[in-house]
Design an enzyme around this catalytic site. Sequence first.
Site, PDB file in Angstrom:
ATOM      1  N   THR A 121      -2.998 -13.711 -11.921  1.00  0.00           N
ATOM      2  CA  THR A 121      -2.367 -12.586 -12.616  1.00  0.00           C
ATOM      3  C   THR A 121      -1.151 -13.050 -13.420  1.00  0.00           C
ATOM      4  O   THR A 121      -0.541 -14.083 -13.101  1.00  0.00           O
ATOM      5  CB  THR A 121      -1.914 -11.554 -11.560  1.00  0.00           C
ATOM      6  OG1 THR A 121      -0.983 -10.653 -12.137  1.00  0.00           O
ATOM      7  CG2 THR A 121      -1.216 -12.206 -10.366  1.00  0.00           C
ATOM      8  N   ASP A 122      -0.785 -12.250 -14.423  1.00  0.00           N
ATOM      9  CA  ASP A 122       0.442 -12.551 -15.181  1.00  0.00           C
ATOM     10  C   ASP A 122       1.698 -12.244 -14.359  1.00  0.00           C
ATOM     11  O   ASP A 122       2.797 -12.649 -14.729  1.00  0.00           O
ATOM     12  CB  ASP A 122       0.466 -11.775 -16.509  1.00  0.00           C
ATOM     13  CG  ASP A 122       0.424 -10.258 -16.343  1.00  0.00           C
ATOM     14  OD1 ASP A 122       0.316  -9.773 -15.197  1.00  0.00           O
ATOM     15  OD2 ASP A 122       0.503  -9.554 -17.367  1.00  0.00           O
ATOM     16  N   GLU A 123       1.523 -11.548 -13.222  1.00  0.00           N
ATOM     17  CA  GLU A 123       2.702 -11.146 -12.441  1.00  0.00           C
ATOM     18  C   GLU A 123       3.416 -12.340 -11.810  1.00  0.00           C
ATOM     19  O   GLU A 123       4.571 -12.228 -11.407  1.00  0.00           O
ATOM     20  CB  GLU A 123       2.308 -10.104 -11.384  1.00  0.00           C
ATOM     21  CG  GLU A 123       1.642  -8.903 -12.030  1.00  0.00           C
ATOM     22  CD  GLU A 123       1.454  -7.696 -11.124  1.00  0.00           C
ATOM     23  OE1 GLU A 123       2.202  -7.561 -10.156  1.00  0.00           O
ATOM     24  OE2 GLU A 123       0.554  -6.894 -11.422  1.00  0.00           O
ATOM     25  N   TYR A 147       3.218  -9.406  -3.442  1.00  0.00           N
ATOM     26  CA  TYR A 147       1.907  -9.661  -4.072  1.00  0.00           C
ATOM     27  C   TYR A 147       1.995 -10.850  -5.025  1.00  0.00           C
ATOM     28  O   TYR A 147       1.242 -11.825  -4.893  1.00  0.00           O
ATOM     29  CB  TYR A 147       1.419  -8.419  -4.825  1.00  0.00           C
ATOM     30  CG  TYR A 147       0.286  -8.706  -5.796  1.00  0.00           C
ATOM     31  CD1 TYR A 147      -0.957  -9.139  -5.339  1.00  0.00           C
ATOM     32  CD2 TYR A 147       0.460  -8.573  -7.189  1.00  0.00           C
ATOM     33  CE1 TYR A 147      -1.998  -9.426  -6.227  1.00  0.00           C
ATOM     34  CE2 TYR A 147      -0.566  -8.854  -8.076  1.00  0.00           C
ATOM     35  CZ  TYR A 147      -1.794  -9.279  -7.593  1.00  0.00           C
ATOM     36  OH  TYR A 147      -2.811  -9.559  -8.462  1.00  0.00           O
ATOM     37  N   LYS A 151       0.244 -14.614  -4.899  1.00  0.00           N
ATOM     38  CA  LYS A 151      -0.656 -15.118  -5.944  1.00  0.00           C
ATOM     39  C   LYS A 151      -0.091 -16.412  -6.547  1.00  0.00           C
ATOM     40  O   LYS A 151      -0.842 -17.337  -6.863  1.00  0.00           O
ATOM     41  CB  LYS A 151      -0.852 -14.073  -7.058  1.00  0.00           C
ATOM     42  CG  LYS A 151      -1.658 -12.853  -6.658  1.00  0.00           C
ATOM     43  CD  LYS A 151      -3.097 -13.158  -6.266  1.00  0.00           C
ATOM     44  CE  LYS A 151      -3.964 -13.548  -7.433  1.00  0.00           C
ATOM     45  NZ  LYS A 151      -5.405 -13.682  -7.004  1.00  0.00           N
TER      46      LYS A 151
HETATM   47  P1  NAD Z   1      -9.573  -5.408  -5.601  1.00  0.00           P
HETATM   48  O1  NAD Z   1      -8.486  -5.128  -4.621  1.00  0.00           O
HETATM   49  O2  NAD Z   1     -10.239  -4.280  -6.301  1.00  0.00           O
HETATM   50  O3  NAD Z   1     -10.738  -6.262  -4.890  1.00  0.00           O
HETATM   51  C1  NAD Z   1     -10.473  -7.304  -4.010  1.00  0.00           C
HETATM   52  C2  NAD Z   1     -11.770  -7.636  -3.284  1.00  0.00           C
HETATM   53  O4  NAD Z   1     -11.501  -8.741  -2.406  1.00  0.00           O
HETATM   54  C3  NAD Z   1     -12.298  -6.499  -2.418  1.00  0.00           C
HETATM   55  O5  NAD Z   1     -13.687  -6.360  -2.586  1.00  0.00           O
HETATM   56  C4  NAD Z   1     -11.959  -6.926  -0.991  1.00  0.00           C
HETATM   57  O6  NAD Z   1     -12.868  -6.436  -0.028  1.00  0.00           O
HETATM   58  C5  NAD Z   1     -12.039  -8.446  -1.125  1.00  0.00           C
HETATM   59  N1  NAD Z   1     -11.217  -9.129  -0.111  1.00  0.00           N
HETATM   60  C6  NAD Z   1      -9.931  -8.851   0.229  1.00  0.00           C
HETATM   61  N2  NAD Z   1      -9.537  -9.668   1.235  1.00  0.00           N
HETATM   62  C7  NAD Z   1     -10.597 -10.489   1.508  1.00  0.00           C
HETATM   63  C8  NAD Z   1     -10.797 -11.535   2.441  1.00  0.00           C
HETATM   64  N3  NAD Z   1      -9.843 -11.905   3.299  1.00  0.00           N
HETATM   65  N4  NAD Z   1     -11.995 -12.159   2.420  1.00  0.00           N
HETATM   66  C9  NAD Z   1     -12.979 -11.793   1.577  1.00  0.00           C
HETATM   67  N5  NAD Z   1     -12.838 -10.778   0.692  1.00  0.00           N
HETATM   68  C10 NAD Z   1     -11.663 -10.132   0.657  1.00  0.00           C
HETATM   69  O7  NAD Z   1      -8.934  -6.424  -6.642  1.00  0.00           O
HETATM   70  P2  NAD Z   1      -9.206  -6.580  -8.192  1.00  0.00           P
HETATM   71  O8  NAD Z   1      -8.318  -5.650  -8.928  1.00  0.00           O
HETATM   72  O9  NAD Z   1     -10.665  -6.565  -8.440  1.00  0.00           O
HETATM   73  O10 NAD Z   1      -8.646  -8.051  -8.419  1.00  0.00           O
HETATM   74  C11 NAD Z   1      -9.485  -9.185  -8.249  1.00  0.00           C
HETATM   75  C12 NAD Z   1      -8.662 -10.449  -8.498  1.00  0.00           C
HETATM   76  O11 NAD Z   1      -8.088 -10.405  -9.796  1.00  0.00           O
HETATM   77  C13 NAD Z   1      -7.500 -10.605  -7.524  1.00  0.00           C
HETATM   78  O12 NAD Z   1      -7.386 -11.969  -7.217  1.00  0.00           O
HETATM   79  C14 NAD Z   1      -6.287 -10.145  -8.324  1.00  0.00           C
HETATM   80  O13 NAD Z   1      -5.115 -10.775  -7.883  1.00  0.00           O
HETATM   81  C15 NAD Z   1      -6.672 -10.579  -9.720  1.00  0.00           C
HETATM   82  N6  NAD Z   1      -6.098  -9.810 -10.825  1.00  0.00           N
HETATM   83  C16 NAD Z   1      -6.182  -8.444 -10.815  1.00  0.00           C
HETATM   84  C17 NAD Z   1      -5.668  -7.728 -11.896  1.00  0.00           C
HETATM   85  C18 NAD Z   1      -5.806  -6.221 -11.962  1.00  0.00           C
HETATM   86  O14 NAD Z   1      -5.292  -5.621 -12.896  1.00  0.00           O
HETATM   87  N7  NAD Z   1      -6.491  -5.563 -11.020  1.00  0.00           N
HETATM   88  C19 NAD Z   1      -5.072  -8.408 -12.960  1.00  0.00           C
HETATM   89  C20 NAD Z   1      -5.017  -9.805 -12.923  1.00  0.00           C
HETATM   90  C21 NAD Z   1      -5.544 -10.496 -11.858  1.00  0.00           C
HETATM   91  P1  TYD Z   2      -0.294  -0.739 -10.856  1.00  0.00           P
HETATM   92  O1  TYD Z   2      -1.514  -0.059 -11.363  1.00  0.00           O
HETATM   93  O2  TYD Z   2       0.041  -0.614  -9.404  1.00  0.00           O
HETATM   94  O3  TYD Z   2      -0.358  -2.267 -11.306  1.00  0.00           O
HETATM   95  P2  TYD Z   2       0.805  -3.406 -11.259  1.00  0.00           P
HETATM   96  O4  TYD Z   2       1.925  -2.982 -10.429  1.00  0.00           O
HETATM   97  O5  TYD Z   2       0.037  -4.548 -10.676  1.00  0.00           O
HETATM   98  O6  TYD Z   2       1.193  -3.646 -12.685  1.00  0.00           O
HETATM   99  O7  TYD Z   2       0.917  -0.191 -11.656  1.00  0.00           O
HETATM  100  C1  TYD Z   2       0.997  -0.296 -13.072  1.00  0.00           C
HETATM  101  C2  TYD Z   2       2.312   0.301 -13.497  1.00  0.00           C
HETATM  102  O8  TYD Z   2       2.294   1.708 -13.220  1.00  0.00           O
HETATM  103  C3  TYD Z   2       3.495  -0.256 -12.726  1.00  0.00           C
HETATM  104  O9  TYD Z   2       4.588  -0.388 -13.627  1.00  0.00           O
HETATM  105  C4  TYD Z   2       3.792   0.802 -11.679  1.00  0.00           C
HETATM  106  C5  TYD Z   2       3.369   2.094 -12.365  1.00  0.00           C
HETATM  107  N1  TYD Z   2       2.858   3.159 -11.474  1.00  0.00           N
HETATM  108  C6  TYD Z   2       3.363   4.459 -11.553  1.00  0.00           C
HETATM  109  O10 TYD Z   2       4.276   4.759 -12.358  1.00  0.00           O
HETATM  110  N2  TYD Z   2       2.839   5.429 -10.733  1.00  0.00           N
HETATM  111  C7  TYD Z   2       1.851   5.143  -9.833  1.00  0.00           C
HETATM  112  O11 TYD Z   2       1.421   6.051  -9.073  1.00  0.00           O
HETATM  113  C8  TYD Z   2       1.327   3.805  -9.761  1.00  0.00           C
HETATM  114  C9  TYD Z   2       0.224   3.446  -8.795  1.00  0.00           C
HETATM  115  C10 TYD Z   2       1.853   2.848 -10.619  1.00  0.00           C
END
Ligand code: NAD
Ligand code: TYD
Length: 333
Positions: A121-123, A147, A151
């Site tokens: 992630t960019d975070e 988080y 990561k």
């Molecule tokens: P998500 O939370 O929707 O899915 C995570 C999946 O991992 C789930 O299916 C969960 O059951 C599985 N999981 C969790 N713990 C586990 C374990 N111990 N063993 C096996 N499986 C396990 O997450 P997402 O939003 O699909 O993100 C997927 C990846 O992309 C993550 O690594 C996250 O850090 C990264 N990412 C997410 C975003 C975003 O905007 N959602 C952005 C950049 C990077």
């Molecule tokens: P989120 O979807 O949790 O992603 P991330 O924190 O990984 O960027 O949140 C996106 C942005 O939205 C973040 O700045 C927090 C804000 N946010 C709200 O304002 N209200 C909400 O209920 C949630 C879940 C997030």
Amino acid sequence: MKLLITGGAGFIGSNFIRYWLEHYQDEIINFDALTYAGNLENLKEFETDLRYSFVKGDICDREAVFEAVKNIDVVVHFAAESHVDRSIMDPSAFIKTNVLGMQTVLDAVKEYKKRIHHISTDEVFGALKPDDAPFTEKTPYDPRSPYSASKAASDHLVRAYYHTYGIEMTISNCSNNYGPYMFPEKIIPLFISNLMEGKKVPVYGDGQQVRDWIHVLDHARGIDMILKHGRIGETYCLGGDAEMANLDLTKSLLKLMDKDESYIEYVTDRPGHDRRYAIDFSKAKNELGWEPQIKFEEGLKEMIEWYRENQEWVSRCKSGEYQEYYEKQYVSR
Ligand code: NAD
Ligand code: TYD
């Protein structure tokens, strides 16, 4: 080619599996612990597809991970705890899965000499000021939530295994994803589902925090191009070219869903809330020819439509019924 997708029942992993099976004939094994974020209903249509199989397993379980990695070619590693607010309430699962689980996967990759692509992630780069240049692959790490710290640790471990043991790896650091099958706890799907139910939407603090939004299929295409053309040992930043303050995003959602601003509820800010993320994806563009193709306004409209058409999926997520699916469909069959 045989791919092991960890975390394939989650939001991005399941979209990636659908993308891959729609484009290629490869075999895919989805390895997922099915935490609250894992939803096998996301991949219902592939249950009878001979190219697809599911293994319920935890990436912290050494034996299960080694068994799964032994007979595949490439690991695409999505499995993680992914929600910042949950990491603030209890960091322990984040350290366990995102750090110790990462180590287990890397040990197996090292043992069986497989390639791994790690999804990050960019975070990990921390927070930008309004006029700062966007993150690049060279931006120093400065994670500020449990988080992002977990990561960041996983990214460091992947690079350490590359330098120390010579594993074949690539990493992508991507901005905030949006699209179908997104669990309704993150801002966009939570707000869409609240508005569908006539409820207000909770905006944290002043709503001026900025995020860059990328459609999950643009992300999937980026991973595909890194797997095919990425240089081993390299990191690629992927972004959506759609920086936006949360309040502006909220107002767009309200407009698209025919609601007025009285539906906004300002709530207490998230502790340590990062002010701005932004990504410079020139490296991916120049080296791989990748850039996002889905315009945010179009993707958002389609996402709202998808949630309207899949209200049962949303209500099963909210009620927790989706968690019974594995038992019913896989175990007692
Ligand atoms: P998500 O939370 O929707 O899915 C995570 C999946 O991992 C789930 O299916 C969960 O059951 C599985 N999981 C969790 N713990 C586990 C374990 N111990 N063993 C096996 N499986 C396990 O997450 P997402 O939003 O699909 O993100 C997927 C990846 O992309 C993550 O690594 C996250 O850090 C990264 N990412 C997410 C975003 C975003 O905007 N959602 C952005 C950049 C990077
Ligand atoms: P989120 O979807 O949790 O992603 P991330 O924190 O990984 O960027 O949140 C996106 C942005 O939205 C973040 O700045 C927090 C804000 N946010 C709200 O304002 N209200 C909400 O209920 C949630 C879940 C997030």
